[in-house]
Motif scaffolding. Sequence first.
Motif, PDB file in Angstrom:
ATOM      1  N   LEU A   7     -47.570 -24.884  31.761  1.00  0.00           N
ATOM      2  CA  LEU A   7     -46.266 -25.322  32.583  1.00  0.00           C
ATOM      3  C   LEU A   7     -45.606 -26.712  32.193  1.00  0.00           C
TER       4      LEU A   7
ATOM      5  N   LYS B 144     -44.070 -26.362  39.726  1.00  0.00           N
ATOM      6  CA  LYS B 144     -45.378 -25.631  39.575  1.00  0.00           C
ATOM      7  C   LYS B 144     -46.490 -26.062  38.746  1.00  0.00           C
ATOM      8  N   GLY B 145     -46.029 -26.825  37.585  1.00  0.00           N
ATOM      9  CA  GLY B 145     -47.046 -27.715  36.711  1.00  0.00           C
ATOM     10  C   GLY B 145     -47.888 -28.474  37.543  1.00  0.00           C
TER      11      GLY B 145
ATOM     12  N   GLN C 158     -34.307 -24.563  36.422  1.00  0.00           N
ATOM     13  CA  GLN C 158     -35.494 -23.590  36.017  1.00  0.00           C
ATOM     14  C   GLN C 158     -36.670 -24.752  35.506  1.00  0.00           C
TER      15      GLN C 158
ATOM     16  N   ARG D 250     -38.214 -26.374  38.550  1.00  0.00           N
ATOM     17  CA  ARG D 250     -39.155 -25.501  39.207  1.00  0.00           C
ATOM     18  C   ARG D 250     -40.353 -25.339  38.467  1.00  0.00           C
ATOM     19  N   ARG D 251     -40.346 -25.550  37.093  1.00  0.00           N
ATOM     20  CA  ARG D 251     -41.577 -25.215  36.271  1.00  0.00           C
ATOM     21  C   ARG D 251     -42.339 -26.462  36.343  1.00  0.00           C
ATOM     22  N   LYS D 252     -41.711 -27.728  36.520  1.00  0.00           N
ATOM     23  CA  LYS D 252     -42.631 -28.938  36.600  1.00  0.00           C
ATOM     24  C   LYS D 252     -43.007 -29.072  37.781  1.00  0.00           C
TER      25      LYS D 252
END
Length: 479
Positions: free
Chosen positions: A113, A83-84, A76, A79-81
């Motif tokens: 993010l 997207k950021g 997770q 994935r967050r990075k």
Amino acid sequence: MIRLILVVLTIILACAITVFLTLNPGSVSFDFLGLSGRMPFALAMGLFLIATFGLLVIWRLVLGLWTAPDTFRKFQLRRRKEKGFDALENALIAAAAGEGELAVRQAARADALLDRPALSRLLAARAAEAAGNLPGAEAHYEAMLEDPKSRLVAQRGLAQIAHDRGAHAEAANYAKAAFDASKSASWAFDALFDAQIAQGDWAAAAETLLEGERRKKIPQDRARRRRAVVLTAQALECENSDSDMARALAEKAVTASPGFPPAVVLAARLLAPARKHKRAEDMIKTAWSSQPHPALARALGELRKSDTKAKRAERLRELAASRPEHRESKLVLAEAALDEGQTEAAKSVLEPVLGLGTPSARLCALAARMARQEDDDPAARRWMTRASHAPGEADWSDIDGEGRAFAYSPDDWKRMVYAYGDEGRLTHPRYERFEIAAGAVPENALLEAPKPARKAGAAPEYAAAPRPPDDPGVEEDDA
């Protein structure tokens, strides 16, 4: 290729082991928990390998189940990075493309993010600038001042915003802080110097220029030309209040750039009261050899008040001799000849210049003066009429109608810092503003009224006052 070699070697090794076991079959016996048995050695080894592989698989499954929560969290976070960084990329592209609103939205998403406060604030500030929200950008930059990593970039952003809104003192403060803190930030030198020039703070600009040259932030030739302009403007500012300081500054300006006419003219004007005529004359001649300018000739002519017309003309001829081919030298010779009443000498120099294209207002005024000395009043009036609508000369526009040279406004000197400092080019503000007229040479423009005709046999009147038109002893000129 290496993998292929390893595969071939593995196959060869397996074949060798197989042949070895075939030639040496052997047997293995076991007795465990009441179970006993006997089997070939090759079969026992195969079962052992299969059991080992099974144990490894079971261990892998157990380990995977045990670490599953941590693995999921890492997935997770990754994935967050991603997207950021995608939002960061989109925000940067949108800001560069001028899409302010999109840049702001993507910057806010990247900030949510990514756990990078400095990067997020910088991105938010850039996005706010792209959207035209300068107060918002300023707020983000001010927050970045608290972090040593982002302080320098925050100072740059705040200095630029202050410059854009005309707050030059504030821009100078931010740039000064960055200039003192960083020895390698070239923008800090440029921003600080520009802000000081915009404020007209000549003394501070001179100090900044000296430090920038020491740090090699500006080429030496450009620094010397800029220094000449800055010191000249500073000297003019204190000319009336502290003439000694003004003279010292003007001499430093000439030392920095010996061919800068405004500095040379000012230095000569200030050296004359101190009776340093020889030094002033040498400065003028050096500048003339570099680039003749009418203000230099005028400064030389007015340097010694005790000079007679003949002595003044002699000095001007010596000046012109250093650059005899230059147009300005020819005009100086013509003016010197007219001063001495040598009309033929003036004509021999002036007529070839008059034939080169359309005469300027200055040339027309000189031609009118020459015609007046020849007692050709109609020709003099024609030349002065032409002078009223003839084109001007850029260099001659540096002398105003009262005879003052380089009487510029502070804004004109600010322009000169970059025009002459960076390009080696003089600006001509009066020429650009169309403030040119034949009256810039009052001694040429003022023509006497036509002389009244004398009766035959009447004695000449050298010192008598002009008679009124109805005087019976004078006949009016029919012309």
